[in-house]
Design a protein around this motif. Structure first.
Motif, PDB file in Angstrom:
ATOM      1  N   ALA A  94       3.168   1.113   2.135  1.00 25.78           N
ATOM      2  CA  ALA A  94       3.142   0.229   0.968  1.00 25.78           C
ATOM      3  C   ALA A  94       2.210  -0.953   1.215  1.00 25.78           C
ATOM      4  O   ALA A  94       1.412  -1.334   0.336  1.00 25.78           O
ATOM      5  CB  ALA A  94       4.556  -0.253   0.656  1.00 25.78           C
ATOM      6  N   GLU A  95       2.294  -1.553   2.394  1.00 25.91           N
ATOM      7  CA  GLU A  95       1.405  -2.679   2.708  1.00 25.91           C
ATOM      8  C   GLU A  95      -0.053  -2.252   2.730  1.00 25.91           C
ATOM      9  O   GLU A  95      -0.941  -2.971   2.284  1.00 25.91           O
ATOM     10  CB  GLU A  95       1.818  -3.287   4.046  1.00 25.91           C
ATOM     11  N   ARG A 103      10.418 -12.081  -2.108  1.00 22.72           N
ATOM     12  CA  ARG A 103      10.980 -10.962  -2.861  1.00 22.72           C
ATOM     13  C   ARG A 103      11.388 -11.402  -4.257  1.00 22.72           C
ATOM     14  O   ARG A 103      11.154 -10.692  -5.238  1.00 22.72           O
ATOM     15  CB  ARG A 103      12.182 -10.407  -2.092  1.00 22.72           C
ATOM     16  N   THR A 143       8.917  -5.025  -1.024  1.00 19.81           N
ATOM     17  CA  THR A 143       9.590  -4.226   0.001  1.00 19.81           C
ATOM     18  C   THR A 143      10.892  -4.905   0.394  1.00 19.81           C
ATOM     19  O   THR A 143      11.086  -6.106   0.176  1.00 19.81           O
ATOM     20  CB  THR A 143       8.724  -4.060   1.267  1.00 19.81           C
ATOM     21  N   ASP A 157      11.386   2.212   6.649  1.00 18.73           N
ATOM     22  CA  ASP A 157      11.697   1.762   5.308  1.00 18.73           C
ATOM     23  C   ASP A 157      12.829   0.754   5.327  1.00 18.73           C
ATOM     24  O   ASP A 157      13.511   0.564   6.314  1.00 18.73           O
ATOM     25  CB  ASP A 157      12.068   2.969   4.432  1.00 18.73           C
ATOM     26  N   ASP A 158      13.068   0.161   4.170  1.00 13.83           N
ATOM     27  CA  ASP A 158      14.059  -0.883   4.062  1.00 13.83           C
ATOM     28  C   ASP A 158      15.329  -0.400   3.410  1.00 13.83           C
ATOM     29  O   ASP A 158      16.156  -1.195   3.006  1.00 13.83           O
ATOM     30  CB  ASP A 158      13.483  -2.033   3.224  1.00 13.83           C
ATOM     31  N   ALA A 193       5.537  -0.690  -4.143  1.00 11.50           N
ATOM     32  CA  ALA A 193       6.887  -0.896  -3.649  1.00 11.50           C
ATOM     33  C   ALA A 193       7.330   0.244  -2.749  1.00 11.50           C
ATOM     34  O   ALA A 193       6.752   1.330  -2.749  1.00 11.50           O
ATOM     35  CB  ALA A 193       7.866  -1.036  -4.825  1.00 11.50           C
ATOM     36  N   THR A 194       8.362  -0.039  -1.972  1.00 17.75           N
ATOM     37  CA  THR A 194       9.064   1.006  -1.217  1.00 17.75           C
ATOM     38  C   THR A 194      10.315   1.362  -2.019  1.00 17.75           C
ATOM     39  O   THR A 194      10.325   1.269  -3.240  1.00 17.75           O
ATOM     40  CB  THR A 194       9.432   0.498   0.186  1.00 17.75           C
ATOM     41  N   GLN A 201       7.248   1.135   4.557  1.00 17.58           N
ATOM     42  CA  GLN A 201       6.741  -0.221   4.379  1.00 17.58           C
ATOM     43  C   GLN A 201       5.299  -0.320   4.843  1.00 17.58           C
ATOM     44  O   GLN A 201       4.486  -1.000   4.208  1.00 17.58           O
ATOM     45  CB  GLN A 201       7.619  -1.207   5.157  1.00 17.58           C
TER      46      GLN A 201
END
Length: 898
Positions: A410-411, A508, A500, A662-663, A525-526, A407
């Motif tokens: 990605a950000e 989202r 994410t 990560d998510d 994206a993740t 994440q």
């Protein structure tokens, strides 16, 4: 019952516990059993008479049974079987006097004892292998390996010969000579478990071979501990034609096993390929692997199966490369937006970047999907290349997605790309003397340039950075089916969407809705991009960043979401030797970025012995000086705290924590599997330097406490970062570190990917001798990203002159990732910087190693290419075509394997 390679073990074995134990090892069918390869062979057992016995050293001999008795063990329960044997005849051939010894077996199972009693009845001739010991003044063998010999065999003129008077199937050997030869030769050693031993694995596999050949017998209920009837490997190593008995089969038990096995297991390799490489028939290879006559016999057979894996996999790769061109893709010919982006950059591109961008542009303009691997050093400018490719897709009216492993990364990509797009309109084109003053590819400089442009009056540009989803411009012209470049007004602000798993639900949903609309955009994206809720109907390009951190199934899911296959750009900074990449990733077009942008200064690397107090003090004083100059410092530790029980090899504990960024639970599992593979291949015992045990690894909590108490860091604030921290904490810690509030960050290897602070100029890695070279190279790449002088300090407790110290000297002596990868390979030996073949349980490769076997792969690729040129559909090679299909079905996504 007809036995084939697909027959299940449960249908041929009565011992259900053993079936379950084999299943836990992945052995479910007969074919699984034959391809469950031993990792080595034990040394041959020497032949010795009983009077030549050496206590504690294995030996083999033949003897006759004088007597046998079974004694119940009332106190301990179970039974003790004792047999007295005499080696008189065998001792004569050794020119020594005969002697007697006792064989002892213990068991709780009456059935097993009865079976042994039948085999060791008085007068029976047996061949024995075991380790002698002494009990009550008598030579004793406890649970030796025994083979029964058919009656009628005996010495003749100093040699053993015999006439089988009863069915040979009732005995393990026809003659004493045959039994001695088989029991004394090298024995395969398998990876076992607490549920099943290597001997029992071997016994089960040999039983499968016999049943396949049509000569097997079911073992009694619990199966014996000694080896069942086995076969002799080929004496001359001859090669037979497909479907016929292998040459040399006459040397096997009456030819029955070899002939039957060759009939049951047809060859896969074309005969011409096998003969030109002096390889064995597949049936011969299986025999020699699981029942070798010598170590040379075993190695030749393993080499045959390794080449078969290379040939099948390369044939599949080449067929896949050819089939890709039959898929439809969205052609992306619009380069106006891409070119305007390149002109707006506040630094000149390197020659390598220009070449790769041009190659990608040509690939994406075609009507079949691009498949390209982009490998480059940390800081070589891969992100700029990726943005250029994504803008070519968006400028052609389509969508592009960039998938990052964490994440945080990605950000960061989202902010950087948004700033880059803002700069397209905010920075005038043409010569700009200020360009060279900026640090190339530095996100901070790009953002500053974008903000400066916005201050000059481009309010839309500023809005695009802050709210990219609100300035999407007009929709693409997909309604009329045209894939063309959008007008200048519509492409001025391409939306950059962040997606994410950690986003709030409303945000989202907005991101998913924008992606599902099909409007031209860039999606960062993740693992959320792999979910079923993510839909991008106009997706033309998929960019995978740090490809080794994703599962192959996840990568493929993006390629199969729509009817039209998107172009694929895979990026990695993991050093891969060039020859290995060219052969294994041969289905991909490969580009290398080896030229670092101007303005980058080399990172100076020092190995610091931890017990050298003076050098450690000087290092900390130097770091304090850099902090006072406004710079930052990383301190990396392999463990989080003292309670972390991981051994830390190659920073297993740190690597396991990467996934928490990560998510996705799937990503956590993927990271754990990768960490386990790394730990398994890591050198042990200080890489074999003779240390009796390793000192405890340093932890983040310990080092933060110790450093903050040093006088060199008086008044300096510290921060810690580990995978256990929640997302809000991580973001706050990184923000404080970036703005200098906490200029020293003590962390695990979560910083290896996804952390980019240009002001960071120093990195200290504790227990550096316990990391892999490639990981050290990646960690070192966290500094030197702002164009300033930078330093890497590798803290080591390795002994002088040991292999661990030699590995660190490689890192100290070069910044070339390819050289480091090659050195990593040489130091690890059988270990592989990419992992053995493909990591993951679904891989069809068990022997082939991507880097170590590069010559084998190259040769197989060349021959497979010639074969496919003459027979693209393999209509003349039915068995090979089937093997290729099986491999492809089990490795659907091996095209981007790691």
């Amino acid at each position: 019952m007809s036995i084939t390679l697909n027959t299940t073990m449960s249908s041929i074995m009565t011992n259900k516990r053993r079936v379950g134990a084999l299943k836990s090892l992945g052995v479910v069918t007969v074919g699984d059993a034959l391809t469950y390869y031993p990792f080595r062979v034990a040394d041959p057992v020497p032949l010795r008479a009983l009077r030549e016995a050496r206590i504690g050293e294995r030996m083999a001999f033949s003897a006759s049974v004088r007597g046998m008795r079974v004694v119940p063990m009332n106190v301990r329960r179970g039974y003790r079987l004792e047999a007295v044997v005499d080696d008189g005849d065998f001792a004569v051939s050794r020119h020594v006097a005969g002697a007697a010894a006792r064989l002892v077996f213990f068991s709780y199972k009456k059935q097993y004892v009865d079976w042994l009693s039948m085999r060791l009845r008085s007068g029976a001739i047996v061949v024995i292998a075991g380790e002698p010991s002494e009990f009550n003044g008598q030579l004793q063998f406890t649970h030796p390996e025994i083979m029964t010999v058919a009656p009628g065999s005996g010495p003749a003129d100093g040699e053993y010969s015999g006439v089988v008077q009863m069915s040979a199937l009732k005995y393990d050997a026809d003659t004493v000579e045959a039994g001695l030869r088989r029991i004394s030769r090298p024995r395969p050693v398998y990876h076992a478990s607490s549920r099943i031993s290597s001997e029992h694995i071997h016994e089960s596999i040999v039983q499968c071979i016999e049943l396949l050949a049509g000569t097997g017998q079911d073992l009694p209920g619990d199966a014996a501990t000694e080896a069942p009837q086995t076969m002799k490997p080929m004496e001359d190593g001859g090669i037979s034609g497909a479907g016929t008995a292998p040459a040399g089969a006459e040397s096997r038990s009456g030819n029955a096993v070899a002939v039957g096995l060759a009939r049951a297991i047809p060859d896969v390799l074309p005969e011409s390929v096998r003969e030109s490489n002096h390889l064995l028939h597949r049936a011969e290879a299986f025999l020699a692997i699981h029942d070798p006559l010598s170590t040379a016999d075993f190695k030749r057979a393993i080499g045959t199966m390794r080449y078969e894996e290379a040939f099948v996999s390369q044939t599949a790769l080449l067929q896949s490369r050819s089939n890709v061109r039959k898929d439809a893709a969205l052609p992306c010919a619009g380069v106006a937006l891409r070119d305007r982006f390149i002109e707006s950059l506040p630094f000149p591109l390197t020659g390598g970047q220009r070449e790769v961008i041009d190659d990608i542009g040509v690939d994406m303009a075609r009507e079949y999907p691009m498949q390209r691997l982009l490998q480059g050093e940390v800081g070589s400018g891969k992100t700029v290349v990726a943005v250029a490719a994504m803008l070519q897709a968006a400028g052609s009216g389509h969508q592009a997605v960039l998938v990052a492993p964490t994440q945080v990364l990605a950000e960061q990509h989202h902010a950087t790309i948004s700033a880059m797009l803002c700069a397209i309109d905010g920075v005038e084109t043409g010569d700009d003397p200020s360009r060279d003053a900026l640090s190339p590819n530095d996100p901070a400089d790009l953002i500053k340039a974008a903000e400066s442009a916005a201050d000059d009056g481009d309010a839309k540009g500023r809005a695009a950075v802050k709210h990219p989803v609100k300035h999407s411009g007009a929709r693409s012209g997909k309604q009329d089916g045209a894939a063309h470049a959008q007008s200048d007004a519509n492409t001025r602000h391409v939306p950059v969407i962040l997606l994410t798993g950690g986003m709030k639900l409303a945000a989202r949903r907005r991101a998913l809705a924008l992606a599902a609309s099909g409007d031209p955009c860039i999606i960062v994206a993740t693992h959320a991009a792999f979910s079923k809720t993510f839909q991008a109907p106009n997706l033309a390009l998929v960019v995978i960043d740090e490809q080794h951190r994703f599962g192959v199934e996840q990568r493929e899911s993006l390629r199969t979401k729509n009817d039209v296959v998107p172009h694929l750009l895979v990026m990695t900074a993991t050093p891969i030797p060039r020859t290995a990449a060219m052969t294994w990733f041969g289905d991909l077009d490969i580009s290398w970025l080896t030229e670092l942008p101007g303005g980058r200064k080399p990172i100076r690397t020092f190995v610091v012995p931890e017990n050298d107090g003076r050098m450690m003090g000087s290092m900390f004083a130097h770091i304090r000086g850099r902090i006072d100059a406004g710079e930052r410092a990383y301190v990396v530790c392999p463990r989080i705290d003292a309670d972390d029980e991981s051994d830390g090899d190659d920073d297993t504990s740190g690597a396991l924590q990467i996934g928490v960024y990560d998510d996705s639970d799937a990503y956590r599992r993927e990271s754990a599997a990768a960490a386990a593979n790394t730990a398994a291949s890591a050198p042990s015992q200080e890489d074999g330097d003779g240390a009796p045990s390793r000192p405890p690894l340093h932890s983040v909590a310990e080092i933060e406490r110790r450093l903050s108490s040093l006088p060199q860091f008086r008044g300096v604030r510290f921060a810690t970062l580990t995978g256990r921290d929640d997302d809000a904490t991580k973001q706050q810690v990184m923000a404080d570190f970036a703005d200098g509030a906490t200029p020293v960050l003590v962390a695990t290897t979560v910083i290896e990917v996804g952390v980019d602070v240009p002001q960071a100029s120093c990195i200290v890695i504790f227990d550096a001798d316990r990391y892999g070279l490639s990981q050290l190279h990646q960690l070192r790449g966290r500094v030197g990203r702002g164009g300033t002088d930078s330093w890497a300090f590798l803290i080591s407790r390795a002994e002088d002159g040991g292999p661990a110290q030699q590995r660190l000297q490689v890192i100290q002596g070069t910044l070339d990732g390819a050289q480091i990868a090659q050195a990593d390979l040489e130091f690890r030996g059988a270990g592989d910087v990419l992992g053995d073949a493909q990591s993951g349980g679904k891989s069809g490769l068990k022997l082939l190693r991507v880097v170590k076997d590069v010559k084998i792969i190259a040769d197989a690729r060349e021959r497979a290419g010639r074969l496919l040129a003459d027979d693209p559909d393999l209509s003349g090679e039915v068995e090979l075509a089937g093997a290729v299909l099986d491999f492809t079905r089990g490795n659907e996504t091996f095209l981007t394997s790691s």
